[in-house]
Design an enzyme around this catalytic site. Structure first.
Site, PDB file in Angstrom:
ATOM      1  N   LYS A  66      -6.900  -9.042  -2.086  1.00  0.00           N
ATOM      2  CA  LYS A  66      -7.665  -7.819  -1.811  1.00  0.00           C
ATOM      3  C   LYS A  66      -8.486  -7.385  -3.008  1.00  0.00           C
ATOM      4  O   LYS A  66      -9.671  -7.127  -2.900  1.00  0.00           O
ATOM      5  CB  LYS A  66      -6.726  -6.669  -1.463  1.00  0.00           C
TER       6      LYS A  66
ATOM      7  N   ASN B 248      -9.033 -15.213   4.236  1.00  0.00           N
ATOM      8  CA  ASN B 248      -9.456 -15.488   2.855  1.00  0.00           C
ATOM      9  C   ASN B 248      -8.916 -16.843   2.368  1.00  0.00           C
ATOM     10  O   ASN B 248      -8.036 -17.421   2.988  1.00  0.00           O
ATOM     11  CB  ASN B 248      -8.946 -14.348   1.965  1.00  0.00           C
TER      12      ASN B 248
ATOM     13  N   MET C 165     -10.413 -19.670   2.236  1.00  0.00           N
ATOM     14  CA  MET C 165     -10.807 -20.806   3.073  1.00  0.00           C
ATOM     15  C   MET C 165     -11.067 -22.045   2.203  1.00  0.00           C
ATOM     16  O   MET C 165     -10.883 -23.177   2.648  1.00  0.00           O
ATOM     17  CB  MET C 165     -12.071 -20.472   3.882  1.00  0.00           C
TER      18      MET C 165
ATOM     19  N   SER D  51      29.848  22.443   2.317  1.00  0.00           N
ATOM     20  CA  SER D  51      28.390  22.595   2.316  1.00  0.00           C
ATOM     21  C   SER D  51      27.756  22.042   1.028  1.00  0.00           C
ATOM     22  O   SER D  51      27.299  22.796   0.193  1.00  0.00           O
ATOM     23  CB  SER D  51      27.969  24.041   2.559  1.00  0.00           C
TER      24      SER D  51
END
Lengths: 636, 302
Positions: free
Chosen positions: A44, A169, A171, A545
């Site tokens: 990217k 991408n 290639m 609690s």
């Protein structure tokens, strides 16, 4: 300053003419906001670096930086070094945050959100996608469609992006093989069908070598489609917000003097003209637009995207967060909504916990009343679940402290989206997309009763309140609460004790000890205590609690001065040595899990109303002290 | 041909106004960090528009290191008076006593004491919970990642790994007491956008941006203007008059000029379009070491 007005210098006039000509030529040029996403190492950053360099948006000194910082020392520019902004990213060689880049061509201006590929940064991808109209999804030609690719396609579709390009991408590394490219496209199409994209363009390219990025590739004669840049420059995106219903959120009240009262905000969709009748939501008051004020003078009309100040013809009170709409185009209004949530925080989402919710300029509290199902983000399948962890997506029912005015996200992202914020850490913990308001919300009306809390407590001659005892198991909460009740009872006071163990035998017997169940446990007991206080009683709640959030939620159910938090402060070692129920021993032996203090957290109160240290005092002494406090506060 | 804002600049303007109004509504005590540069000029112009007909509901704060160009200070005072703005100026008193100078103490120490520390002092003393700044994401790599609402802890530090996600137009203003927010309405503007906007809106800027013959010396490849007699000249150095201008303004001994003949805004714009070096190149402090801006920001630099 008059430097702009100086005329007479030949060069200046020429430059000015050229500038005005260029601006005029570019005027029709639109803006495309897109994001790039894909798996780690799909390239990217290299692709964006390539787009920037080849469209001449990178300066010489920055290029020099890309060479200087590199580890390799090769002559090639490391395109990714141009865009991976943070030192940590350069060190790890990954993109951990969204980075925004700006470039333009004669046909379009672009804002690119470069988003991270790693699983743990999915939230950043959603962030990048939220403002984009288009997405470029990278796939490494050697690896094909990976689970990350699927995940990113799902997030992109979840956020409402309708058109994407799948950039296959590298290639060059598979010898520009057409068959492999077709295989990847088929693979993606068969998976993405249910995601509802309107348009998916597949583009074979090599970001490193520049094939089909800007210039068509000489290596792929078999490909006849546009280059990536060609596609980015021409793809038609976006709904037409100008033709949608008019929405305007009041951000800020503009009141410079008594004769001017304006409502500043941005038109998020549609258009408005002077003289139009509008309705202020949620009050429902109808008014007319008298003026549309801007710093450049009044306008006759304003449309989506414009930041203006509205002045109404009628005297009316609108406040920040109100939504202005046209009479027959009401937004929804509900205090129960169905929404999709993307969870952003390390702390998981807990149903029942109270969060702050920000929707446009509206802010209120919200609790997730039900997690209907989680979404498997790799294929959007429904999965059962009780909580949402970091980066998980779920469909939830949410109930809000005040009714919200909204649209569905699909209709209008601007008025249909919200953030959830943790009220203690102040972090943004989730992003939400509203699906619809739940009918239930408008049907449950508050029953007005004639006898109220004041009347009941007056009859009893006492001020009702809740004494909330919190502390570790074995700290002495129940002992002190019990002793307090005996003393108060002897004094003729009307009391009740809600004890953790006892309530778990009845009202809460369906709950376990996970964090989610603990939150629900406290919610129910707090609501019960509220009913007893409403009945006029002095209520003692004795519950571990353990979480600050829930104690705070409980406090907020009561009026000022009605809720007294009492920290029974006994160190863990002491509780463990007392071990009245033998529970610590079992927990240490691993027979009980999620035991507070052992393998589940206890968050100490930061500002309790009373801090009772049990080390030096007996329960009798502590009760005496508490009674004195109650007297001094006028409770008894 | 007539000047009017392009669709795109109108869009940027509206987004920035939206951010300023949101912050003004959400924070108790905002302040606008006014650095006198072109971005500050645009920021101020936007603030005047955002709240019209009211005045901006916050004061302006300038951190004066005492080493700014003289023309900057003149411009600052003239603008504040012309626009009737509440301008506050702060200088680190300890730094002033110690006579901290970029020349004798070096740029790193000077920047830390006279800018970073001074800023923290001023924000703390004024109890400001939000500070508007003119930073843009296209300026520098670490800026590209910064949020519009950039959270700072009580020591004013920035943690790039714990930034709050910002989706749609929604920003989270929740903070504990003592913590603060830096707000960057110009995040999505580029240098070219800023200049085009300055041109189309006739916004005054410091004359130092325009080329003129000025006395300079050349040091480590940077052209340093001799703005007053505090700049000691090295052996063999004589100031020469060269046609220069500044793309960015800071402390004069730390700000390199560029040779240029661009004496009007349209000429500057033309120069940027054709230029091959970024505007921060002239900033000595960015080049201390790689990643130095990120480090300064973590320490509280704006």
């Amino acid at each position: 300053m008059t430097q702009l007005k100086v005329v007479g210098d030949e060069a200046e006039t020429e430059a000015e003419t050229r500038l005005l000509e260029r601006l005029a030529a570019e005027e029709g040029r639109g803006l495309l906001r897109f994001l790039t996403c894909g798996s780690v190492d799909d390239g990217k950053s290299t692709l964006i670096g390539r787009l920037l360099v080849d469209s001449a948006q990178v300066y010489e000194d920055q290029l020099k930086g890309a060479r200087r910082d590199g580890h390799g020392g090769a002559d090639d520019i490391d395109f990714s070094l141009l865009v991976d902004g943070l030192q940590a990213e350069r060190e790890q060689g990954i993109t951990i945050d969204v980075a925004y880049r700006y470039f333009s061509t004669p046909r379009r201006k672009f804002i690119v959100a470069d988003t991270p590929g790693h699983v743990q940064y999915t939230r950043n991808m959603a962030t990048g996608a939220s403002t984009c109209d288009f997405a470029v999804l990278l796939v490494d030609a050697r690896n094909g469609v990976l689970s990350q690719t699927r995940r990113h396609a799902c997030i992109v579709s979840l956020l409402g992006i309708k058109k994407i390009a799948v950039a296959v991408n590298k290639m060059d590394l598979i010898d520009y093989d057409e068959a492999r490219f077709d295989e990847i496209a088929d693979d993606f199409n068969s998976f993405a069908k249910p995601l509802g994209f309107e348009d998916v363009a597949f583009i074979p390219l090599s970001a490193l070598k520049g094939d089909n990025v800007i210039a068509p590739s000489a290596h792929m004669q078999w490909y006849h489609g546009p280059t990536l840049m060609g596609h980015l420059e021409t793809v038609q995106v976006g709904r037409a917000p100008k033709t949608q219903p008019f929405r305007f959120t009041v951000q800020w009240i503009n009141r410079p003097h008594l004769d001017f009262r304006g409502y500043a905000g941005t038109v998020s969709s549609g258009a408005i003209s002077v003289g139009d009748e509008v309705v202020i939501h949620p009050s429902g008051k109808a008014v007319h637009v008298a003026r549309i004020v801007t710093g450049d003078g009044d306008l006759d009309m304003a449309e989506a995207g414009e930041a203006v100040t509205l002045v109404f013809a009628e005297e009316v009170d609108a406040s920040r967060g109100d939504i202005i709409a046209k009479p027959d185009e009401d937004p929804s209004n509900a205090d129960q909504i169905a929404a999709k949530l993307i969870w952003f925080d390390e702390e998981p989402m807990l149903p029942g916990r109270s969060y702050a919710l920000k929707c446009g300029a509206q802010e209120t509290t919200a609790t997730i009343s039900a997690l209907k199902h989680k979404l498997n983000i790799d294929n959007l399948d429904h999965v059962a679940g009780k909580t949402l962890e970091l980066n998980e997506v779920g469909a939830c029912n949410i109930s809000t402290g005040r009714p919200l005015t909204f649209d569905s996200y699909g209709q209008s992202p601007e008025t249909g989206s919200f953030l959830l914020i943790d009220r203690l850490s102040n972090l943004t913990v989730a992003a939400g997309m509203i699906e619809f308001g739940l009918r239930r919300a408008t049907n449950v009306k508050w029953q007005e009763l004639s006898i109220d809390k004041g009347a009941r407590s007056t009859l009893k001659g006492q001020k009702p309140c809740v004494l909330w005892f919190t502390g570790l198991s074995g700290s002495g909460k129940s002992t002190i609460a019990n002793m307090m009740e005996k003393r108060l009872h002897a004094m003729g006071r009307h009391t009740y004790v809600l004890d953790g163990d006892n309530v778990r035998h009845g009202l809460n017997k369906d709950l376990g000890f996970s964090d989610a169940d603990r939150v629900e446990n406290i919610r129910r007991v707090a609501e019960s205590a509220r009913l007893f206080v409403d009945a006029g009683l002095i209520v003692m709640v004795s519950f571990i609690s353990p979480f600050r959030s829930e104690r705070r939620m409980a406090r907020e159910l009561f009026d000022e001065g009605e809720f007294l938090e009492i920290f029974v402060d006994t160190p863990l070692e002491l509780c463990e040595s007392r071990d009245p129920k033998g529970l610590y021993k079992k927990a240490r032996a691993g027979l009980i899990t999620n035991f507070t203090g052992i393998d589940s957290d206890y968050e100490m109160p930061e500002n309790p109303d009373f801090d009772l240290s049990t080390r030096e005092s007996t329960p009798e002494e502590l009760s005496e002290k508490l009674l004195a406090e109650l007297r001094s506060r006028g409770i008894i | 041909m007539k000047k009017s804002l392009s669709t795109y600049l109108r869009q940027l303007e509206a987004e920035s106004i939206h951010i300023m109004r949101e912050a003004a509504a959400e924070f108790d005590k905002p302040v606008l960090l006014y650095s006198i540069g072109k971005d500050s000029s645009v920021l101020l112009h936007l603030a005047l528009k955002a709240f019209y007909p009211s005045k901006p509901p916050f004061p302006l704060l300038h951190i004066d290191t005492t080493w700014k160009f003289r023309e900057m200070i003149e411009f600052r005072d003239r603008e504040a008076e012309r626009l009737e703005l509440d301008l506050r100026v702060h200088t680190n008193p300890q730094g002033l006593r110690d006579q901290i100078s970029p020349i004798t103490h070096g740029s790193a120490l000077h920047t830390d004491i006279m800018k970073t520390q001074a800023l923290k002092q001023a924000l703390g003393e004024g109890r400001y919970d939000a500070a508007f700044g003119g930073a843009r994401r296209d300026e520098e790599k670490s800026r590209a990642k910064e949020r519009i609402y950039s959270f700072r802890n009580s020591s004013h530090n920035w943690d790039p790994k714990r930034q709050r996600p910002e989706l749609w137009r929604l920003v989270n203003s929740h903070m504990a007491p003592g913590e603060s927010m830096r707000v960057f309405p110009l995040s999505n503007w580029t240098e070219l956008d800023v200049w085009t906007y300055i041109y189309l809106e006739d916004i005054p800027v410091v004359p130092l941006y325009f080329a003129k013959k000025r006395p300079v010396v050349e040091r480590d490849g940077a052209l340093i203007m001799v703005d007053d007699d505090r700049l000691p000249l090295n052996e063999g150095e004589t100031p020469e008059m060269r046609m220069i201008r500044f793309r960015t303004l800071g402390c004069y001994p730390l700000t390199g000029a560029v040779e240029s003949t661009a004496s009007t805004v349209p000429e500057i714009i033309e120069e940027i379009v054709q230029s091959r070096s970024s505007e921060r190149q002239g900033r000595v402090i960015d080049h201390d070491q790689s990643g130095s801006m990120e480090k300064k920001k973590q320490e509280g630099y704006f």
